[in-house]
Enzyme design. Structure first.
Site, PDB file in Angstrom:
ATOM      1  N   GLU A 142       2.507  18.522  10.250  1.00 31.41           N
ATOM      2  CA  GLU A 142       1.727  17.746   9.190  1.00 31.41           C
ATOM      3  C   GLU A 142       1.943  16.145   9.554  1.00 31.41           C
ATOM      4  O   GLU A 142       3.196  16.469   9.984  1.00 31.41           O
ATOM      5  CB  GLU A 142       1.153  17.945   7.925  1.00 31.41           C
ATOM      6  N   LYS A 144       2.890  12.747   8.305  1.00 35.89           N
ATOM      7  CA  LYS A 144       4.157  12.223   7.116  1.00 35.89           C
ATOM      8  C   LYS A 144       3.319  10.560   6.809  1.00 35.89           C
ATOM      9  O   LYS A 144       3.575   9.689   7.861  1.00 35.89           O
ATOM     10  CB  LYS A 144       5.390  11.941   7.735  1.00 35.89           C
ATOM     11  N   ASP A 146       3.090   7.082   5.836  1.00 37.65           N
ATOM     12  CA  ASP A 146       3.281   6.183   4.992  1.00 37.65           C
ATOM     13  C   ASP A 146       2.645   6.223   3.943  1.00 37.65           C
ATOM     14  O   ASP A 146       2.217   4.948   3.657  1.00 37.65           O
ATOM     15  CB  ASP A 146       3.665   5.258   5.736  1.00 37.65           C
ATOM     16  N   TYR A 262      -5.134  11.402   1.396  1.00 38.55           N
ATOM     17  CA  TYR A 262      -5.415  12.423   1.558  1.00 38.55           C
ATOM     18  C   TYR A 262      -3.911  14.035   0.823  1.00 38.55           C
ATOM     19  O   TYR A 262      -2.409  13.763   0.707  1.00 38.55           O
ATOM     20  CB  TYR A 262      -4.313  12.397   3.393  1.00 38.55           C
ATOM     21  N   LYS A 352      12.076  12.426  11.029  1.00 38.44           N
ATOM     22  CA  LYS A 352      11.600  10.324  11.096  1.00 38.44           C
ATOM     23  C   LYS A 352      11.229   9.473  12.462  1.00 38.44           C
ATOM     24  O   LYS A 352      12.035   9.769  12.893  1.00 38.44           O
ATOM     25  CB  LYS A 352      11.896   9.827  10.182  1.00 38.44           C
ATOM     26  N   CYS A 447       4.274 -32.745  12.314  1.00 39.80           N
ATOM     27  CA  CYS A 447       3.593 -31.096  13.079  1.00 39.80           C
ATOM     28  C   CYS A 447       3.445 -31.702  14.092  1.00 39.80           C
ATOM     29  O   CYS A 447       3.177 -32.785  15.033  1.00 39.80           O
ATOM     30  CB  CYS A 447       2.354 -32.061  12.497  1.00 39.80           C
ATOM     31  N   CYS A 450      -0.048 -32.745  15.989  1.00 33.44           N
ATOM     32  CA  CYS A 450      -0.474 -34.280  15.504  1.00 33.44           C
ATOM     33  C   CYS A 450       0.720 -35.592  15.351  1.00 33.44           C
ATOM     34  O   CYS A 450      -0.060 -36.298  14.857  1.00 33.44           O
ATOM     35  CB  CYS A 450      -1.560 -33.983  14.395  1.00 33.44           C
ATOM     36  N   CYS A 465       1.470 -29.362   7.273  1.00 33.43           N
ATOM     37  CA  CYS A 465       1.785 -30.348   8.013  1.00 33.43           C
ATOM     38  C   CYS A 465       0.007 -31.150   6.737  1.00 33.43           C
ATOM     39  O   CYS A 465      -0.580 -30.689   6.381  1.00 33.43           O
ATOM     40  CB  CYS A 465       0.453 -30.484   8.782  1.00 33.43           C
ATOM     41  N   CYS A 470      -5.465 -32.910  11.807  1.00 32.17           N
ATOM     42  CA  CYS A 470      -4.429 -32.097  12.771  1.00 32.17           C
ATOM     43  C   CYS A 470      -5.343 -31.333  13.610  1.00 32.17           C
ATOM     44  O   CYS A 470      -6.267 -30.059  12.947  1.00 32.17           O
ATOM     45  CB  CYS A 470      -3.337 -31.123  11.711  1.00 32.17           C
TER      46      CYS A 470
HETATM   47  S1  IVH Z   1       5.055  17.678   1.439  1.00 36.76           S
HETATM   48  C1  IVH Z   1       8.226  18.792  -1.773  1.00 36.76           C
HETATM   49  N1  IVH Z   1       3.799  16.378   3.075  1.00 36.76           N
HETATM   50  O1  IVH Z   1       6.986  11.823   2.189  1.00 36.76           O
HETATM   51  C2  IVH Z   1       7.838  17.603  -2.135  1.00 36.76           C
HETATM   52  N2  IVH Z   1       5.095  14.660   2.403  1.00 36.76           N
HETATM   53  O2  IVH Z   1      10.033  11.821   2.446  1.00 36.76           O
HETATM   54  C3  IVH Z   1       7.363  17.412  -0.490  1.00 36.76           C
HETATM   55  N3  IVH Z   1       4.839  12.734   2.472  1.00 36.76           N
HETATM   56  O3  IVH Z   1       7.951  12.233  -0.962  1.00 36.76           O
HETATM   57  C4  IVH Z   1       6.253  16.431  -0.039  1.00 36.76           C
HETATM   58  N4  IVH Z   1       2.563  12.913   4.462  1.00 36.76           N
HETATM   59  O4  IVH Z   1       5.294  11.159  -0.210  1.00 36.76           O
HETATM   60  C5  IVH Z   1       4.861  16.374   2.532  1.00 36.76           C
HETATM   61  N5  IVH Z   1       2.337  15.969   4.789  1.00 36.76           N
HETATM   62  C6  IVH Z   1       3.390  15.368   3.951  1.00 36.76           C
HETATM   63  C7  IVH Z   1       3.559  14.100   3.812  1.00 36.76           C
HETATM   64  C8  IVH Z   1       5.007  13.889   2.763  1.00 36.76           C
HETATM   65  C9  IVH Z   1       3.516  11.847   3.727  1.00 36.76           C
HETATM   66  C10 IVH Z   1       5.576  11.629   2.043  1.00 36.76           C
HETATM   67  C11 IVH Z   1       5.680  12.089   0.222  1.00 36.76           C
HETATM   68  C12 IVH Z   1       7.017  12.727   0.136  1.00 36.76           C
HETATM   69  C13 IVH Z   1       7.406  11.575   0.913  1.00 36.76           C
HETATM   70  C14 IVH Z   1       9.060  12.952   1.174  1.00 36.76           C
END
Ligand code: IVH
Length: 710
Positions: A142, A144, A146, A262, A352, A447, A450, A465, A470
């Site tokens: 999946e 990750k 942010d 999500y 990461k 500035c 100008c 400025c 300007c």
């Molecule tokens: S699973 C057991 N799935 O990443 C907890 N986390 O670095 C594991 N995150 O705290 C969470 N996308 O906030 C999971 N598809 C995803 C995610 C995800 C983002 C975040 C989440 C977690 C952090 C861990």
């Protein structure tokens, strides 16, 4: 006496001593046709919200959706007793919180171990297989996201469906904060889930959904633009912005920020589904949650790397930030066998992405002048290739930042680029050989556009400025004026603005309205047709209305929301210009800083002339005024018992918003007692003193009659 066709009158708990309010009668009158229509509208709106916010596949236009929503709002206004707490109209009904309550998690919200290379993934895969002892090992991959993880609790509605009961942040993993009123504003979070969906998902109607709340990039950029206009420091990244938003005490602000959610976990009685992670994602989809479509099943490290590469390739165009890929062992039995370390499951890992950065030399530092006159230092770099593009400029934010870095010309710096965001210098990697005083950057006192003086106001990090005329400011002002969110003049881009200014065709925004098609046709690369199109856009912009004009004027601290609130409050530019400090500060969000900025703006002759020129050009500077009535002024309410839909605080807030007062005990001075279920001694006291009684519907009626008059 013949029985009325609707049956016996309910005269049990609440009587109505006051002649204008007959709530029980009103309730009877809410004919079943209205109730049926409201029900149907709610179901339709829920379906369209799901199609729009979760599936990205709307079936109707925004206007058609708004029409349905407005019809429901109208119906609920006419028949307040038809309002249900989970109606699509109630997403922003929450009261401003005084703080958030702590809430323990049903099962700890853990973290994930990280991997930064294919080797680390291979190590993990090996460990997983060893520990699995022959149980199946297959992974889901999946994105990750942010953002920040939140837990949503749903409870059974009694008819086989479920409704959102609480939304809780991760906190320290054991205990989070109850941010339910904010979570409710997220359109992709269903407030109710039908029995049909629950059945399809194959889960009982009480469960917990965990996932990531994110702020999409578009919203993030808009937020920072507003913050800049308000003289506030920019939010660093969408994650921080999302976190800050969820902890905002005012749900209406949260609603505007348009967060998204999500889902990735589903828990029943604190346990993950026995069917495994892939099936969990399917069940979440069936329940109507947004599940990220970029997901897959992988069987080997090689597959993982493929998935990761594909994700990195899509990263810039997703519209939201991701910082890696999460790999989870799919089978529940294997997950259980693997178990947990103190802080993370052994059955999942986060790969990461390394931040997209590069190192290069700072050749020069230039200074850009923005619309508000703000001076931003920019590093002119020896071009460097970072994450697919050549970067030759990066922002240095402000003078303090350069000072903190200890940056000298010729130094080698680390530059980072995330998504579509402007590249930024993050650190000095190596000082130049002769990195002496000579190479120190001295912030200009004039500035660069100008030559006027620049000043730094007390307590602010930015230099500005002082020259109102300007040329750099003018250019940025024109560009801002044409932006979609402001006057929406398509075609008024950089090249056009540059020419208009160079040729002296305009000297300010009002000048745009004097341009003729013939004049525009003279511009480079303009033909009759494109000139006519731009002229038409300019003409159309006259109807944009007061809020947009206010934004376009460029009054300091007046961003989109403040402009809208001011427009609603005053209704016309003349009323706004005539307003006193006190009147201005009556507007929500307007404090001394903003009111001063507005007064100072209109105190300047030049700005008043600008308004007159816009008026002469027939630019609409009016808005529909929100009737704020103080009809409840002088009335005191006492609340007692449990109301069917409103919480005590919400009822209090609404009464106070309409100018009324609330008190804790009933006396002769009490105007009304609002009684709900299990009202106790206060109700007796009210009867004794003959204080008029209201039930919730009666209160709503009274509020309707006074607050929505406009
Ligand atoms: S699973 C057991 N799935 O990443 C907890 N986390 O670095 C594991 N995150 O705290 C969470 N996308 O906030 C999971 N598809 C995803 C995610 C995800 C983002 C975040 C989440 C977690 C952090 C861990």
């Amino acid at each position: 006496m013949a029985k009325p066709f609707w049956g016996e009158l309910d005269t049990t708990r609440v009587c109505c001593a006051h002649p204008i309010i007959l709530p029980m009668d009103e309730r009877r009158k809410a004919d079943s046709a209205s109730a049926g229509r409201a029900e149907k509208l709610r179901a339709d709106l829920r379906r369209h919200e799901h199609l729009y916010y979760v599936m990205d596949a709307p079936e109707i236009t925004d206007a058609a959706y708004d029409a349905l929503m407005n019809e429901l709002k109208r119906l609920e206004a006419e028949h307040p007793e038809l309002v249900t707490p989970d109606s699509p109209t109630q997403r922003v009904g929450g009261k401003p919180a005084e703080g958030f309550k702590k809430a323990p998690h049903s099962r700890p919200m853990l973290s994930l171990d990280n991997a930064y290379s294919a080797e680390e993934l291979a190590d993990w895969d090996r460990r997983v297989r060893e520990l699995a002892g022959g149980l199946p090992v297959e992974y889901t991959a999946e994105l990750k996201l942010d953002g920040l993880s939140v837990a949503l609790r749903y409870v059974a509605t009694g008819d086989g469906g479920a409704r959102l009961f609480a939304g809780i942040t991760r906190g320290d993993g054991q205990t989070g904060e109850d941010v339910t009123s904010n979570i409710r504003t997220i359109r992709s979070v269903p407030l109710t889930i039908s029995a049909e969906r629950v059945k399809k998902a194959g889960v009982p109607p009480a469960f917990e959904v965990r996932g990531e709340a994110v702020m999409p990039e578009a919203g993030f950029l808009r937020l920072n633009e507003e913050r800049e206009q308000q003289g506030l420091p920019a939010a660093v990244n969408p994650r921080n912005a999302a976190a800050g938003t969820l902890r905002t005490l005012e749900p209406s602000i949260v609603a505007q920020r348009r967060l998204d959610f999500y889902a990735y976990f589903l828990l029943v009685d604190g346990e993950y589904l026995a069917q495994g992670q892939s099936a969990t994602l399917d069940a979440l989809t069936a329940l109507g949650f947004r599940v990220n479509p970029h997901r897959g099943r992988v069987h080997s490290v090689q597959d993982m790397v493929k998935f990761i590469d594909a994700a990195e390739g899509q990263r810039a165009t997703l519209g939201y930030e991701i910082d890696g890929v999460v790999l989870k062992v799919d089978a529940h039995t294997t997950q259980q066998r693997l178990g947990y370390t103190g802080r993370a499951p052994r059955w999942a890992i986060a790969y990461k992405f390394t931040a997209k950065s590069g190192e290069t030399e700072v050749r020069e530092i230039t200074v850009q002048v923005g619309r508000t006159g703000k001076l931003t230092p920019v590093a002119e770099l020896k071009p460097v290739f970072i994450g697919g593009t050549t970067v030759s400029r990066a922002t240095l934010h402000n003078a303090d930042f350069i000072e903190r870095l200890g940056l000298r010309l010729g130094d080698t710096v680390k530059v980072e680029r995330g998504g579509d965001v402007i590249p930024k210098v993050v650190e000095v990697v190596k000082h130049a050989e002769d990195s002496g005083e000579k190479r120190r950057f001295v912030f200009p006192s004039k500035c660069p556009a100008c030559g006027s003086d620049v000043v730094r106001a007390e307590g602010e990090v930015d230099y500005r400025c002082v020259n109102a005329d300007c040329p750099a400011k003018l250019r940025e002002t024109l560009l801002h004026f044409g932006r979609r969110e402001v006057m929406n003049i398509e075609g008024l881009g950089e090249a056009v603005v540059q020419q208009l200014l160079e040729r002296g065709m305009v000297h300010g925004v009002a000048g745009l309205y004097k341009l003729t098609v013939e004049q525009l046709a003279e511009l480079d690369r303009f033909a009759k047709k494109s000139a006519a199109a731009l002229a038409e856009e300019i003409e159309q912009s006259k109807k944009a209305g007061l809020a947009r004009v206010l934004m376009g004027l460029g009054i300091r601290f007046v961003g989109e929301r403040t402009a809208e609130l001011l427009a609603e409050e005053f209704g016309s530019i003349d009323a706004l210009m005539a307003a006193s400090t006190e009147e201005l500060e009556r507007v929500e969000e307007v404090g001394p800083r903003i009111s001063q900025a507005i007064l100072q703006f209109f105190a300047q002759e030049k700005n008043r002339e600008l308004v007159e020129s816009l008026r002469a050009a027939n630019v609409d500077m009016t808005a529909e005024k929100k009737q704020r009535s103080a009809q409840l002024a002088g009335l005191t309410f006492v609340l007692t018992g449990t109301l069917p839909t409103l919480t005590r605080d919400e009822a209090k807030r609404r009464i106070e918003a309409a100018g009324g007062k609330t008190a804790g005990s009933v006396s002769k001075k009490t105007s009304y007692v609002v009684a709900g279920e299990e009202a106790g001694s206060k109700l007796d006291k009210a009867r004794e003193l003959k204080v008029p009684l209201l039930d919730e519907a009666g209160l709503m009626k009274l509020l309707e009659a006074t607050t929505e008059a406009g």
